[in-house]
Design a protein around this motif. Sequence first.
Motif, PDB file in Angstrom:
ATOM      1  N   THR A   1       0.829  -1.209   0.000  1.00 61.98           N
ATOM      2  CA  THR A   1       0.000   0.000   0.000  1.00 61.98           C
ATOM      3  C   THR A   1       0.858   1.252   0.000  1.00 61.98           C
ATOM      4  O   THR A   1       0.577   2.219  -0.732  1.00 61.98           O
ATOM      5  CB  THR A   1      -0.924  -0.013   1.220  1.00 61.98           C
TER       6      THR A   1
ATOM      7  N   TRP B   1       1.096   4.240  -2.894  1.00 58.38           N
ATOM      8  CA  TRP B   1       0.993   5.676  -2.579  1.00 58.38           C
ATOM      9  C   TRP B   1       2.219   6.415  -3.099  1.00 58.38           C
ATOM     10  O   TRP B   1       2.102   7.494  -3.710  1.00 58.38           O
ATOM     11  CB  TRP B   1       0.870   5.866  -1.064  1.00 58.38           C
TER      12      TRP B   1
ATOM     13  N   SER C   1       2.206   6.720  -6.966  1.00 59.17           N
ATOM     14  CA  SER C   1       1.223   7.694  -7.422  1.00 59.17           C
ATOM     15  C   SER C   1       1.700   9.115  -7.162  1.00 59.17           C
ATOM     16  O   SER C   1       1.547  10.005  -8.009  1.00 59.17           O
ATOM     17  CB  SER C   1      -0.120   7.447  -6.723  1.00 59.17           C
ATOM     18  N   HIS C   2       2.303   9.338  -5.993  1.00 61.57           N
ATOM     19  CA  HIS C   2       2.785  10.676  -5.654  1.00 61.57           C
ATOM     20  C   HIS C   2       3.969  11.068  -6.523  1.00 61.57           C
ATOM     21  O   HIS C   2       4.054  12.206  -7.017  1.00 61.57           O
ATOM     22  CB  HIS C   2       3.174  10.706  -4.169  1.00 61.57           C
TER      23      HIS C   2
ATOM     24  N   ARG D   1      -6.060   9.575  -3.897  1.00 62.75           N
ATOM     25  CA  ARG D   1      -4.864   8.898  -3.397  1.00 62.75           C
ATOM     26  C   ARG D   1      -4.956   8.690  -1.893  1.00 62.75           C
ATOM     27  O   ARG D   1      -4.636   7.614  -1.368  1.00 62.75           O
ATOM     28  CB  ARG D   1      -3.625   9.714  -3.730  1.00 62.75           C
ATOM     29  N   ALA D   2      -5.400   9.708  -1.181  1.00 62.60           N
ATOM     30  CA  ALA D   2      -5.554   9.578   0.267  1.00 62.60           C
ATOM     31  C   ALA D   2      -6.607   8.530   0.616  1.00 62.60           C
ATOM     32  O   ALA D   2      -6.413   7.712   1.523  1.00 62.60           O
ATOM     33  CB  ALA D   2      -5.925  10.930   0.876  1.00 62.60           C
TER      34      ALA D   2
ATOM     35  N   THR E   1      -5.306   4.947  -0.294  1.00 62.51           N
ATOM     36  CA  THR E   1      -4.262   4.549   0.655  1.00 62.51           C
ATOM     37  C   THR E   1      -4.878   4.142   1.988  1.00 62.51           C
ATOM     38  O   THR E   1      -4.506   3.117   2.575  1.00 62.51           O
ATOM     39  CB  THR E   1      -3.262   5.691   0.848  1.00 62.51           C
TER      40      THR E   1
ATOM     41  N   PRO F   1      -5.019   9.201   5.603  1.00 66.64           N
ATOM     42  CA  PRO F   1      -4.045   8.100   5.698  1.00 66.64           C
ATOM     43  C   PRO F   1      -3.422   7.969   7.078  1.00 66.64           C
ATOM     44  O   PRO F   1      -3.145   6.849   7.531  1.00 66.64           O
ATOM     45  CB  PRO F   1      -2.991   8.469   4.644  1.00 66.64           C
TER      46      PRO F   1
ATOM     47  N   PHE G   1      -4.033   5.084  -8.427  1.00 62.82           N
ATOM     48  CA  PHE G   1      -2.865   4.211  -8.557  1.00 62.82           C
ATOM     49  C   PHE G   1      -2.677   3.695  -9.982  1.00 62.82           C
ATOM     50  O   PHE G   1      -1.803   2.858 -10.220  1.00 62.82           O
ATOM     51  CB  PHE G   1      -2.997   3.018  -7.602  1.00 62.82           C
TER      52      PHE G   1
END
Length: 859
Positions: free
Chosen positions: A167, A171, A174-175, A330-331, A334, A407, A679
């Motif tokens: 996981t 994250w 993606s970031h 994303r948050a 995650t 998250p 993702f």
Amino acid sequence: MLGDPRTVRVTGDDTAAVFRRAEDTATGPAGRHPRRGPVREAYVWCNLTSGDGSRALWLLLLPFMVVNLAHWMRPAAPARPRMVRLYGLLVRLAALTLTVLLVAAACEVALDLVAWQCAGTHACVRRHSWLAFLEPAGPAAPTGSGGWWSAPGRRLALAAVPPTALTALLWYLSHRTWRAYESHLPLPTAPLPGPDDSSPDTDGPARGADGDGPARGADGDGPARGAGGAGRGAGGVGRGAQDPVPGAHGLGLDTGAPVPGAHGSVGGTDGPERGGPAPMPHAPDAVPDARRPGASAHGGKQGADDPAPHGSALARPGFWYGRRLVARLRAAHTAAGLLTVAGAVVTPAMRFDQRGGGSGVLDLLGRLLAVALLACGAAVVGVVCRRGRSERRPDRRLDRHLVRGLPLAASALLVLGLVYAGWSRPGWQSAGRLPGDPAFGALMLAQGLLVLALAAVAGYLHRRRPDPRAGMRGLGGPAVALLACALGGVISGGVAQRVADWLDGTRALLAGPPVLLTWQASAIPPLLAVLLLLTAALATRTARLAHSERARIRREHPGEPEDPPRTRAIADARAMATLTDRAPLVVAVLTATTLVLGGAALAGALATGQTPDGAAHHAHHLVRGVAETSQALGSWLVGLGFLLFVTWGRRAYKDASARRTIGILWDVGTFWPRAAHPFAPPCYAERAVPDLTWRMATWTRRTGGRLVLSGHSQGSVLAAAAAWQLPPSVRARVALLTYGSPLERLYGRWFPAHFGPPALAALHRDIACWRNLYRRTDPIGGPVRVPARVPDDTAPGVDHEPLRDPLAYGRSADHPLPAPILGHSDYQSDPAFTRERARLLTRLHPRLPGQRPDPGTPD
């Protein structure tokens, strides 16, 4: 693309850049080097999809990419904003279930198969000695067993590290990819600063001694003031139209000057045009768009939310920049992954505490922790449901408290869950499968219901505005979403099956993975049988079509000697190219079969609680044989598919050519922004489209010139997207040349809301002129089917008649050797390409202002 191995990068970086031929950037002693004819540029973007070896890891994100495509495949439905929002909401929820499914599969492998089943079985530990420190105490246990980690809860807490790391990796990817690919702001709506403004001109590449300023003049290739281009060239430039790799494509740009003599004599590269008209206004949008009164890509009478109600949303200012939504998703995803791990760890411990006879405090803590997990999960779902894309302007805002807090809250609950599960519980032993198997059934049921609801919404939207060319009558999005869920289930089941076989080759020591995964694997053989029947039917139809094409080919070449092998090869190429148009049928059959078999697998697993061979143990011997064969063959096929998947990824990591092949897959899948799944692989167009629009807008502002934007294959889609993002005044000075283009054949059918007939017709009205080239042997490109503009009856239509392929049927003076069947490649070698490009340059408005000098340049 440039036709010269000597190229120079004039702007850009190692990821994407603009190149010119070296002779087009040379300067004379006086700083002037007049250039006659089009000066071509190539925009190289191949590293965005097939760069270094890390692209091979994107294969693991394939289900996420597929479900993200479903968001963009909705039918066109103006004046139905609520249903459009509902469609996007359902896709985002389906994408959330895929994240939970992936993390749950990792938990199944690490927590259930390894820590719960194998580490709790003495015979399995003896086969895998690296698990000895986890083995519980027993009479036959080796020395050193029964240590601190042997408690079931502590084994689960330790095994939670891999899915948690997975996981965190998602994250991080993606970031990081957002910063590398999608953080480039689009062209601003405000006027760009000009040479006479007080602020420095930093919006585009500098002009001067480096020869970056476009040359002006004319030659036999058509009047031109300079040229630019974009594409995936070859020979160090990327993959271009002459690349023999199937699916290669490029994007090009040819800029033109006024027709010679229209404005007096022609000056040097950076000097003024003597005798010409006054310079154009500094702002690229200072000239009104006479073609569409009141229409603007950046607002106007149509409103900022929908600048072209009958056009495409790709013209909206914020279409290619959605930082806020991606950060929120994303948050949420995650947090969903962390909560899935926490639930997998807490559930077995909580069930043991609820049996009675244990600690009441632990029982209370477990219940409170379960409530907290459910509350945080509800918050995740609320975040996903609350907000979709905002395209009225670049969404640069960031919900920092939400992005950081969600998250962190899930991480805190995970830590508490690990501490809770790891607390000492005398008498707790692991047996059978890990409690929580029904989670996979619940996920599969939720995905099925979401897909059915999505199909209902898509059908409603399609009926409001029927499009006969839309794939599957507007149901392409739900079909793709279902295939993404099925692909995620196959990957999850394949990993679990392979690990189970590795831990227990005899299948006598461990209970194995959940029965639903076995039922899913058993559904693969009948699915392949249906696909084989469909393949046979398509092959028969293609053979008949090829046979009928032979007579047409003979009529197209009267007076030439008959060459049966040659005729057969051309006919086969044309017939094979039509298979692309049968893709809706293939997807429809595959989707319907997957839905039926998936429902049967879920019903069988829930009704019997046994594997298919166990459920059919007392049935008729024929039924029992079919069940046993399907289960064994399905397990083998899942394992084989997983091994092929890993092998392909490993080869792509080491082999650049394999990465380019995979890059063709990403060309379509990662063209669209991450609107449903954060993702998914990054959207390269959020870097490429701003690059192109900035280059074209700043060039036209500096020079007042005109240009031809040409694109091959996927490059033509980028060309259209970049043209939509230009201000109206710049768009009116752009001609579009597309060849081998999937704009209508692929994008218009599968993405009707953004590339449907109204959108392409609006693009034709907005730009100066457009010409499209295609071949009957091309399996990707085709006509765009855009009608001619009514006010201009003298202008030719967009679609050129199909190009001859091959250029010569037999041997001739011009072709003494057999001409190849080109199909999708090498459009630039056709004389029609040069001829149509020259005509586009001449059709552009001839009375445009001349090139302005740099500040301080003497007359």
